[in-house]
Design an enzyme around this catalytic site. Sequence first.
Site, PDB file in Angstrom:
ATOM      1  N   SER A 198     -45.025  80.492  32.437  1.00  0.00           N
ATOM      2  CA  SER A 198     -45.772  81.330  33.381  1.00  0.00           C
ATOM      3  C   SER A 198     -46.431  82.474  32.625  1.00  0.00           C
ATOM      4  O   SER A 198     -45.776  83.174  31.850  1.00  0.00           O
ATOM      5  CB  SER A 198     -44.845  81.913  34.455  1.00  0.00           C
ATOM      6  N   THR A 239     -59.989  72.895  42.233  1.00  0.00           N
ATOM      7  CA  THR A 239     -60.881  73.628  41.341  1.00  0.00           C
ATOM      8  C   THR A 239     -60.089  74.588  40.457  1.00  0.00           C
ATOM      9  O   THR A 239     -59.237  75.342  40.927  1.00  0.00           O
ATOM     10  CB  THR A 239     -61.913  74.434  42.157  1.00  0.00           C
ATOM     11  N   CYS A 327     -36.895  85.921  41.629  1.00  0.00           N
ATOM     12  CA  CYS A 327     -37.205  84.848  42.563  1.00  0.00           C
ATOM     13  C   CYS A 327     -36.114  84.645  43.606  1.00  0.00           C
ATOM     14  O   CYS A 327     -36.310  83.910  44.566  1.00  0.00           O
ATOM     15  CB  CYS A 327     -37.452  83.547  41.804  1.00  0.00           C
TER      16      CYS A 327
END
Length: 385
Positions: A198, A239, A327
């Site tokens: 990440s 995209t 998280c």
Amino acid sequence: MVYLDYAATTPLRPEVLETIKNALELDFGNPSSIYQIGKKTKRKISSARESIAKLLGIIPNNLYFTSGATEANNWAIIHQAQTARKLGKGNHIVASAIEHPSVRETLVFLEQEGFEITWIYPDENKHITLQAFEAASTSKTTGWVAMAINNEVGAILPTVDLGKSAKQLGYWFHVDGVQAIGHQLKTLIPYVTSLSVSAHKFYGPKGIGFLVYQPWETAMLLKPFIHGGSQESSKRAGTENTPYILGMAKALELSLDEAAETQANLFEINQYLIEQLDNSAITFAINGDNDSRANHIINLWLPGFSSSQLLIQMDLAEIFVSAGSACSAGSLEDSLILKAYYPDDSQRWQESIRLSFGNQTTKEDIDKFIVQLNLIKERNHSYGI
């Protein structure tokens, strides 16, 4: 403000912000368009992919851009488990019991799909070992899962040795590499079939990351995770997020260029914290594996301090620390990682905090933390807490 939670996220570097701003303004064309500005953007993405691949020593075609490590972990683990089972290899996976929620919950999902998971807990020396993985494996084992560096206690797992053994045994091997950027990432890359990253853990933007996927055998080639267009070699439709891809490439370049200097500074900060705690009247112990621990993370047991109350009191003083994984924060539940290390010590689960350091952390920050910790101790004592 004293920020001591770099393992949760890092601030955007000015050079990365400038790269993103330029891309937002100048590289707005859809990379899938066939006219000039679309082709220009496509070339920028290809250049970023080649840059990251060169930095890591991998083939560009083995690099897939994702929304972050959570997506990459889900994609790699589920794909490899399901593909191996379809090939008749088995349905058993061996994984460390100290994984990030994005890995642990993915494996729990696979358990519900009929897979068998064996969890490897830290041994009496607080180590996760290759021997434990090998002993837990059976004729039905297809893969191993182990993070590079634990996000809560900073334990460095033996991923290189695990990868070497996994390859010899014919197992796929997934590594959550989020906390390893600038630390040991390049070293372990040759020994994994898949690895997740990440960008926001190394001063890049949130919402972007990548998956390295390089199977030992062609039968395990990666299958699409998101269906639709032909982006990411028809493996992940949608995209592309051009500005963040370019920003991530810039952040990784800077991170790896400065890795040696960064590690030296982080080690110094880590040792300074321990020295200052030793010199204070604060009783403490370091949680986790003290024989193999990353320089940027330290998890402290502070007997007599409630983790939840300490976080609040530090927050009021604008000193920002953590009690575990960002998280899974917010619920104030006991850390599953500390439970894995100290299954019979519930007091330790509820009296521990995590500090993590970055390129802006100073000794003055540590001094302010120590001062505030002593003030909280005195205040609690005066109230009879």
